[in-house]
Structure formats: C-alpha cells, structure tokens
Design a protein around this motif. Structure first.
Motif, mmCIF file in Angstrom:
data_model
loop_
_atom_site.group_PDB
_atom_site.id
_atom_site.type_symbol
_atom_site.label_atom_id
_atom_site.label_comp_id
_atom_site.label_asym_id
_atom_site.label_seq_id
_atom_site.Cartn_x
_atom_site.Cartn_y
_atom_site.Cartn_z
ATOM 1 N N UNK A 3 -0.996 -3.272 -103.789
ATOM 2 C CA UNK A 3 -2.270 -3.418 -104.471
ATOM 3 C C UNK A 3 -2.627 -2.134 -105.188
ATOM 4 N N UNK A 33 -5.745 -5.585 -116.193
ATOM 5 C CA UNK A 33 -6.934 -6.366 -116.512
ATOM 6 C C UNK A 33 -8.070 -5.998 -115.570
ATOM 7 N N UNK A 35 -11.650 -7.595 -113.905
ATOM 8 C CA UNK A 35 -12.401 -8.806 -113.630
ATOM 9 C C UNK A 35 -13.685 -8.445 -112.893
ATOM 10 N N UNK A 37 -16.689 -10.124 -110.238
ATOM 11 C CA UNK A 37 -16.970 -11.208 -109.311
ATOM 12 C C UNK A 37 -18.372 -11.033 -108.745
ATOM 13 N N UNK A 43 -13.944 -15.354 -110.256
ATOM 14 C CA UNK A 43 -13.821 -14.137 -111.054
ATOM 15 C C UNK A 43 -13.936 -14.454 -112.533
ATOM 16 N N UNK A 45 -13.001 -12.874 -116.298
ATOM 17 C CA UNK A 45 -12.188 -11.885 -117.000
ATOM 18 C C UNK A 45 -13.061 -11.039 -117.914
ATOM 19 N N UNK A 88 -12.870 -5.747 -110.143
ATOM 20 C CA UNK A 88 -11.492 -5.623 -109.696
ATOM 21 C C UNK A 88 -10.583 -5.316 -110.876
ATOM 22 N N UNK A 97 3.104 -12.959 -115.798
ATOM 23 C CA UNK A 97 2.723 -14.187 -115.127
ATOM 24 C C UNK A 97 2.024 -13.977 -113.802
ATOM 25 N N UNK A 98 2.130 -12.802 -113.260
ATOM 26 C CA UNK A 98 1.572 -12.565 -111.945
ATOM 27 C C UNK A 98 0.554 -11.437 -112.012
ATOM 28 N N UNK A 99 -0.569 -11.635 -111.321
ATOM 29 C CA UNK A 99 -1.586 -10.597 -111.248
ATOM 30 C C UNK A 99 -1.737 -10.137 -109.810
ATOM 31 N N UNK A 101 -4.216 -7.857 -107.528
ATOM 32 C CA UNK A 101 -5.553 -7.294 -107.613
ATOM 33 C C UNK A 101 -5.711 -6.028 -106.774
ATOM 34 N N UNK A 102 -6.561 -5.151 -107.281
ATOM 35 C CA UNK A 102 -6.923 -3.948 -106.563
ATOM 36 C C UNK A 102 -7.961 -4.245 -105.508
ATOM 37 N N UNK A 103 -8.384 -3.199 -104.843
ATOM 38 C CA UNK A 103 -9.295 -3.338 -103.707
ATOM 39 C C UNK A 103 -10.741 -3.565 -104.120
#
Lengths: 111, 117
Positions: A3, A33, A35, A37, A43, A45, A88, A97-99, A101-103
């Motif tokens: 992460x 990217x 996001x 929330x 979430x 964008x 995030x 294709x894959x994300x 996410x950070x903390x």
C-alpha cells in the motif's frame, strides 16, 4: 506493505486554509489517482496524474508527482467545510487495470 | 457521469447464511469490476477482480469459495459471501471501469455494509 503510505493520517484545519496531503509508494506506477470518501459512502474520483506528468490541476485541487522520490501530494486550496472527508491516493499498476489504495488522510475542515 | 449502483446498501444476517451483493454499471459497460473490503477507518483492500464471462481473479489470502464472484454480463457483477460469520462483517465496495472510455478512472458504488450476527 504494497500500500501507499499517506500522511498525515488526520488533518484538521479552518475553513479557508489550504490542506496538503502526501502519498508515498514503493513500486513503479502507470498513474497515481486521488479519491475522496465521505464517511460510510463510496469513493469519488478526484484526479489522475500519469507517471510522465509532474503536476495537474482541477479546480481547487493541485496534484504533484515526483517519481524519483515515489511520492505525490494533493493540495486543496481555500478549503470548505464540505471538503471534510477521507482522501486516498491509489497507485495504478499492471497496465492501469489495478488500483492499490493508500492508507488515507482524514481531513476535517472546521467553520 | 458514470454511475455504479450497489445493492443492498446494508444487510444484517445470521451467522451461517449467505449474502449476495450486486454491483451494476448503469450507463456504461464494464468488462472489469473490482471488489474491495474496508474496515472502519482503514483503507480499501482489493479482494478480487471480476472479469465478464470468465473466472474472477482473487488476491492472495482471499478465499474464492468464501467470496463467490459472478460477472455474467457487461453491467452486473455479484459478490456472494457464503456461510457468513461475524468476522466477515465489513464494508464491501465495488468499482468498475468503463470499457469504452478507459481513462484509468474507477467508478465506485456506494458500498454495502454487512453485519453478521
């Protein structure tokens, strides 16, 4: 950890001030990217910056990317109470294709 | 903008029962959808990638027999939590990528809060 790490974990500011959130990561990326929330919601964008870009703007948002330091920052200028949310960063890898996410940073903007 | 509908938004069930969560892209087609799990005040953990017409790809540590994913059409993916237990209680969020206008952006559903008693 795969992460991204974000700091600060929590940020409390007054309305009208700027808010800066930082994101660091360890592996290479195709894009990064950000996001937002709201509590208990999905979430939304905010902005995408590609690995060959250094800075991007969208309204009151400014994102920078430093691939040499493997870090990104999100600046929200002239914050409003409605900006209160968790933010995030997410690394786009594997052909985008894959994300991952950070903390996250919990931002609170007080009146 | 692109809308992803997730249903139900919350569900309470007894231990041992199965729960199905639906994720629909309303105004776009999605060959790929993603299922995430989120614990309170924590980040999103990718559980699996749902591929239309083929088997889902699960992340390491996620039990595929526990979390069944079906992506039968270009607009619908379902996650079934089988034989749910209290430790499965969590916030589950799906997301989808527009297969035509693929900017890299993901569109998220509003999430489903599962509580297993």
């Amino acid at each position: 950890s795969q992460q991204g790490e974000e700091d600060p974990q929590a940020l409390s500011i007054q309305e009208g001030e700027n808010a800066t959130m930082n994101c660091s990561y360890k592996t290479s990326i195709n894009n990064l990217q950000w996001y937002r929330q709201n509590s208990g919601r999905g979430l939304v964008h905010l902005i995408l910056i590609r690995s060959n870009e250094r800075e991007k703007h969208s309204g009151r948002l400014r994102v920078t990317l430093d691939t040499s330091k493997k870090s990104s920052s999100l600046l929200i200028t002239a914050s409003r109470a409605a900006d209160t949310a968790s933010y995030f960063c997410a690394r786009g890898t594997g052909g985008g294709n894959k994300l991952t996410f950070g903390t996250g940073t919990q931002l609170k903007v007080e009146l | 903008g692109a809308v992803v509908s997730q249903h139900p938004s919350w569900v309470i069930c007894k231990s041992g029962t199965s729960v199905k969560i639906e994720c629909r892209s309303l105004d776009f087609q999605a060959t790929t959808m993603f299922w995430y799990r989120q614990f309170p005040k924590q980040s999103l953990m990718l559980m699996a990638t749902s591929n239309e017409g083929s088997k889902a790809t699960y992340e390491q540590g996620v039990e595929k027999d526990k979390f069944l994913i079906n992506h039968a059409s270009l607009t619908l993916s379902t996650l079934t939590v089988t034989s749910a237990h209290p430790e499965d209680s969590s916030f589950y969020i799906c997301s989808a990528r527009d297969r035509v206008i693929n900017t890299g952006e993901l569109f998220f559903g509003e999430g489903s809060r599962l509580t297993v008693l």
